[in-house]
Design a protein around this motif. Sequence first.
Motif, PDB file in Angstrom:
ATOM      1  N   ASN A 324       0.686  -1.269   0.077  1.00 40.65           N
ATOM      2  CA  ASN A 324       0.141   0.058  -0.159  1.00 40.65           C
ATOM      3  C   ASN A 324       0.921   1.351   0.155  1.00 40.65           C
ATOM      4  OD1 ASN A 324       1.013   0.175   2.667  1.00 40.65           O
ATOM      5  ND2 ASN A 324      -1.013  -0.355   3.692  1.00 40.65           N
ATOM      6  N   GLY A 325       2.071   1.177  -0.222  1.00 35.16           N
ATOM      7  CA  GLY A 325       2.953   2.267  -0.325  1.00 35.16           C
ATOM      8  C   GLY A 325       3.549   2.555   1.007  1.00 35.16           C
ATOM      9  N   LYS A 357       0.817   4.350  -5.210  1.00 35.56           N
ATOM     10  CA  LYS A 357       0.131   4.806  -6.446  1.00 35.56           C
ATOM     11  C   LYS A 357      -1.225   3.999  -6.824  1.00 35.56           C
ATOM     12  CE  LYS A 357       3.817   7.707  -8.396  1.00 35.56           C
ATOM     13  NZ  LYS A 357       4.737   7.929  -9.720  1.00 35.56           N
ATOM     14  N   GLU A 358      -0.933   2.834  -6.763  1.00 34.07           N
ATOM     15  CA  GLU A 358      -1.978   1.893  -6.963  1.00 34.07           C
ATOM     16  C   GLU A 358      -3.213   1.835  -6.065  1.00 34.07           C
ATOM     17  OE1 GLU A 358      -2.603  -2.777  -8.443  1.00 34.07           O
ATOM     18  OE2 GLU A 358      -0.907  -2.058  -8.175  1.00 34.07           O
ATOM     19  N   TYR A 359      -2.413   1.768  -4.636  1.00 38.46           N
ATOM     20  CA  TYR A 359      -3.409   1.926  -3.527  1.00 38.46           C
ATOM     21  C   TYR A 359      -4.202   3.036  -3.569  1.00 38.46           C
ATOM     22  CZ  TYR A 359      -5.514   1.995   1.016  1.00 38.46           C
ATOM     23  OH  TYR A 359      -6.516   2.081   2.178  1.00 38.46           O
ATOM     24  N   PHE A 360      -3.800   4.244  -3.841  1.00 37.35           N
ATOM     25  CA  PHE A 360      -4.547   5.353  -3.809  1.00 37.35           C
ATOM     26  C   PHE A 360      -5.465   5.471  -4.992  1.00 37.35           C
ATOM     27  CE2 PHE A 360      -5.011   9.567  -5.461  1.00 37.35           C
ATOM     28  CZ  PHE A 360      -5.160  10.317  -3.966  1.00 37.35           C
ATOM     29  N   ILE A 361      -5.139   5.093  -5.997  1.00 36.06           N
ATOM     30  CA  ILE A 361      -6.101   5.192  -7.217  1.00 36.06           C
ATOM     31  C   ILE A 361      -7.243   4.397  -6.797  1.00 36.06           C
ATOM     32  CG2 ILE A 361      -6.503   4.413  -9.660  1.00 36.06           C
ATOM     33  CD1 ILE A 361      -4.999   7.197  -9.411  1.00 36.06           C
ATOM     34  N   ASN A 362      -7.002   3.277  -6.223  1.00 39.34           N
ATOM     35  CA  ASN A 362      -8.459   2.187  -5.989  1.00 39.34           C
ATOM     36  C   ASN A 362      -9.069   2.418  -4.449  1.00 39.34           C
ATOM     37  OD1 ASN A 362      -7.505   0.450  -8.216  1.00 39.34           O
ATOM     38  ND2 ASN A 362      -6.021  -0.624  -7.005  1.00 39.34           N
ATOM     39  N   ASN A 363      -8.518   3.529  -3.832  1.00 38.95           N
ATOM     40  CA  ASN A 363      -9.370   3.776  -2.580  1.00 38.95           C
ATOM     41  C   ASN A 363      -9.596   5.085  -2.348  1.00 38.95           C
ATOM     42  OD1 ASN A 363      -9.170   0.833  -0.851  1.00 38.95           O
ATOM     43  ND2 ASN A 363      -7.331   0.955  -2.049  1.00 38.95           N
ATOM     44  N   ASN A 364      -8.734   5.953  -2.633  1.00 35.01           N
ATOM     45  CA  ASN A 364      -8.931   7.326  -2.315  1.00 35.01           C
ATOM     46  C   ASN A 364      -8.799   8.500  -3.336  1.00 35.01           C
ATOM     47  OD1 ASN A 364      -7.164   5.866   0.042  1.00 35.01           O
ATOM     48  ND2 ASN A 364      -8.727   7.350   0.700  1.00 35.01           N
ATOM     49  N   ASP A 365      -8.699   7.990  -4.483  1.00 33.85           N
ATOM     50  CA  ASP A 365      -8.575   8.903  -5.768  1.00 33.85           C
ATOM     51  C   ASP A 365      -9.954   9.521  -5.787  1.00 33.85           C
ATOM     52  OD1 ASP A 365      -7.374  10.013  -8.112  1.00 33.85           O
ATOM     53  OD2 ASP A 365      -9.071   9.079  -9.030  1.00 33.85           O
ATOM     54  N   LYS A 366     -10.173  10.881  -6.056  1.00 32.94           N
ATOM     55  CA  LYS A 366     -11.189  11.582  -6.063  1.00 32.94           C
ATOM     56  C   LYS A 366     -12.413  11.113  -7.036  1.00 32.94           C
ATOM     57  CE  LYS A 366     -11.770  15.394  -8.350  1.00 32.94           C
ATOM     58  NZ  LYS A 366     -11.758  17.039  -8.801  1.00 32.94           N
TER      59      LYS A 366
END
Length: 378
Positions: A324-325, A357-366
């Motif tokens: 998850n980074g 980055k992958e975790y963020f896109i799948n979970n917190n990206d706008k």
Amino acid sequence: MRILYFYPENPLLLNQGNNSRANALLHYFKSRSIDVDLVGVESGVFSNDSIEELESGNLITKGYLLKEFKLKKNKIKYFFCYSLPNKIFGRIKHFSRIRFQHQSHFNSILKSNEYDYIIISYAYWARLVIDNPYIKNAKLCIDTHDFLTSQFQNLRGFNLGKYFQKEIELINNFDKIFVISAEENYLFSQFVKKEVITLSHIIENKFSKTTGNKKYDLIYVASSNSHNITGANWFFNEVYPLLNKEINILVIGKVCNYIQDFENVTKLSFVDNLDDYYSDSKVAICPMFSGTGLKIKVIEALSFGLPVVCNLRGVDGMNSKVNNGCLVTNISHEFARNIELLINDKEKYSEISNCGKEYFINNNDKQTCYDKIDVIFK
């Protein structure tokens, strides 16, 4: 659609994670052309000027401020109206922050308007709408923000069963219950009869804003709450002595008041725009051993593609504890080693950054979060 959103603090002050969360939700409503009336609580940093700024930016249709309660000027009233009744009837005072005239002012807003949804932030403001005859046909939502029982556990006279029962009793009065983390969803959904929805922190993808040459090797963003102070003391007492002193460290926030001066440490108690500093930093740290809920500072760092070195509490609220980074450890020499590894090993840095980055896109990206919220307010 028309929504009444109660959030007690100033959502324009983005130096706190809870304010950033509220601000992001207002931007969602704006993007969907939803009319929002905001109710806050007047304070030294939340005045009518802020309400006017929110209105002029079209983040809200109309704003209201409940009067600030000042204990020094109302000690006698507070004793007879709150302290004494709480003791007589065994009430838990920490689960209500409603003070003189708050309820009557809030009711006047409800009487004059019709809403499809009413969103209350924090369980200790829940009684603003519980058994309120003026909510009409509005659906009630509560944004818990945090598991409050855990926040109270170090208070004198704390009783786990009594506090937890009261928190569940309050949130059970709502049609929809928003939580910020998977852990809180699991916990609350075991005891409440209503719909529990994980509404994670919303941040815009800022990967492209990172610069090539970074001014700072480490960035540490923290307020001055007890959890952060304990974490900062541990880091500078146990980890910092193990690090190469050529590493440039940037600390931002009121936690600076509890950190001594070091030659390679830059301290900024307040900044106007955190983005400029995240984009100019290489690695983020989050030393924390206590506290509940999602750590907003971790998600903010991931939104810039920064790897994070943290303790076990740093990944609380994240849907995945691995890949998850984040590099996670509670052991000081491993914490230092993880920092040195990310700074000196380009291949490892790229690997952890890409996972984040992958975790963020799948979970917190706008856009990801917006699609989820669309379902809630369909």
